[in-house]
Design an enzyme around this catalytic site. Structure first.
Site, PDB file in Angstrom:
ATOM      1  N   GLY A  57       0.859  -1.167   0.000  1.00 24.43           N
ATOM      2  CA  GLY A  57       0.000   0.000   0.000  1.00 24.43           C
ATOM      3  C   GLY A  57       0.899   1.221   0.000  1.00 24.43           C
ATOM      4  N   THR A  58       0.847   2.018  -1.050  1.00 24.19           N
ATOM      5  CA  THR A  58       1.950   2.948  -1.292  1.00 24.19           C
ATOM      6  C   THR A  58       1.479   4.142  -2.091  1.00 24.19           C
ATOM      7  OG1 THR A  58       4.157   3.118  -2.247  1.00 24.19           O
ATOM      8  CG2 THR A  58       2.590   1.766  -3.423  1.00 24.19           C
ATOM      9  N   THR A  59       2.407   5.030  -2.373  1.00 18.86           N
ATOM     10  CA  THR A  59       2.177   6.149  -3.288  1.00 18.86           C
ATOM     11  C   THR A  59       3.323   6.204  -4.276  1.00 18.86           C
ATOM     12  OG1 THR A  59       1.030   7.414  -1.573  1.00 18.86           O
ATOM     13  CG2 THR A  59       1.803   8.624  -3.496  1.00 18.86           C
TER      14      THR A  59
END
Length: 292
Positions: A57-59
């Site tokens: 879960g990241t950007t």
């Protein structure tokens, strides 16, 4: 169970008479067996993947500027609500050394350091690592067996092929970006859809926080930012995402790519002033990242 009896008539003929059942038949045992078999034969893939999957879960952010492309990502990896790694490397560097016409490597001292593109990973950590390793293997096979170099477009299409080939088994959303003839950005969805972006691409759980801000800037392909402005913008975007997205956190890693030049890595502390940037290899207490 049923019972039967034999009756004799005057003509000595025997007639077989079947009486009604002595007790009612109850299918409880058979239903129990069917229920157990159905539970044993039901696939458990969904339960396994949603329970303890190591998730990125990241950007992820990729942005074109006037001389090349810059990509950025956070460093947090989580398992459900638990932060399993604060310093994950989500930007995978793809090496593409040049090969001369005779099929031999050029004797450039920086050949192994030159990078044609990078892959920004979001989704399942195991799935995205496997995809990057497959791309690296195919690239070196092209180099040593067929004496060919690889472009950013070819890397992106090969990633799409791998994702489509595996069907719904992979959980991966990728950004493939680099600079060969010019800066290129490709976004690859979990379904295998491949899109070439004109100016920027965002991915991951924190992308929804950034899309509205990027649209409001109205960056056009004819009026790209300079390198300094692009670094400042991508850093700001990742700071905004880390502040609002619970799955994004840790440090901010940036990679700047230009045509014909060695790539530049930048690491930023999210809480540091906006003008503070440091090289990845100069941060006290942090070792240089190693490829998987």
């Amino acid at each position: 169970m049923t019972t039967s009896r034999t009756l004799r008539h005057n003509n000595n003929a025997q007639i077989l008479c079947i009486s009604r059942p002595s007790r009612l038949y109850t299918p409880t045992l058979s239903l129990s067996i069917l229920l157990i078999l159905s539970l044993l034969l039901t696939p458990t893939t969904t339960a396994m993947t949603t329970g303890g999957e190591v998730d990125l879960g990241t950007t992820l952010v990729a942005l074109k500027f006037d001389e090349g492309v810059i990509v950025g990502a956070d460093t947090r990896t989580s398992v459900s609500g638990y932060v399993s790694n604060k310093l994950a490397q989500k930007i995978f560097k793809i090496t593409s050394p040049e090969v001369d016409d005779d099929g031999e490597e050029e004797s450039s001292p920086q050949e192994e350091e030159d990078l044609s593109c990078v892959i920004c990973r979001s989704g399942s950590a195991a799935d995205t690592q496997w995809l990057c390793q497959e791309v690296t293997h195919d690239l070196w096979e092209r180099k040593y067996r067929y004496c060919q170099t690889t472009t950013v477009r070819q890397v992106a299409h090969f990633l799409r092929h791998l994702i489509r080939q595996q069907g719904e088994g992979l959980q991966a959303s990728l950004i493939c970006a680099g600079c060969d003839e010019e800066g290129k950005i490709f976004a690859i969805a979990p379904s295998g859809t491949l899109l070439e972006e004109d100016v920027f691409a965002v991915s991951g759980s924190g992308s929804t926080v950034l899309l509205g801000h990027l649209d409001s800037l109205k960056i056009s392909r004819d009026e790209l930012y300079s390198e300094k402005e692009a670094v400042a913008l991508v850093t700001k975007l990742l700071r905004l995402s880390i502040g609002r997205d619970g799955s994004s956190g840790g440090l901010i890693r940036l990679v700047v790519m230009k045509k014909g030049k060695k790539l530049r890595e930048i690491t930023v502390y999210p809480d540091a002033p906006a003008s503070t940037t440091k090289s990845t290899f100069n941060i006290p207490g942090f070792a240089a990242p190693k490829s998987v």
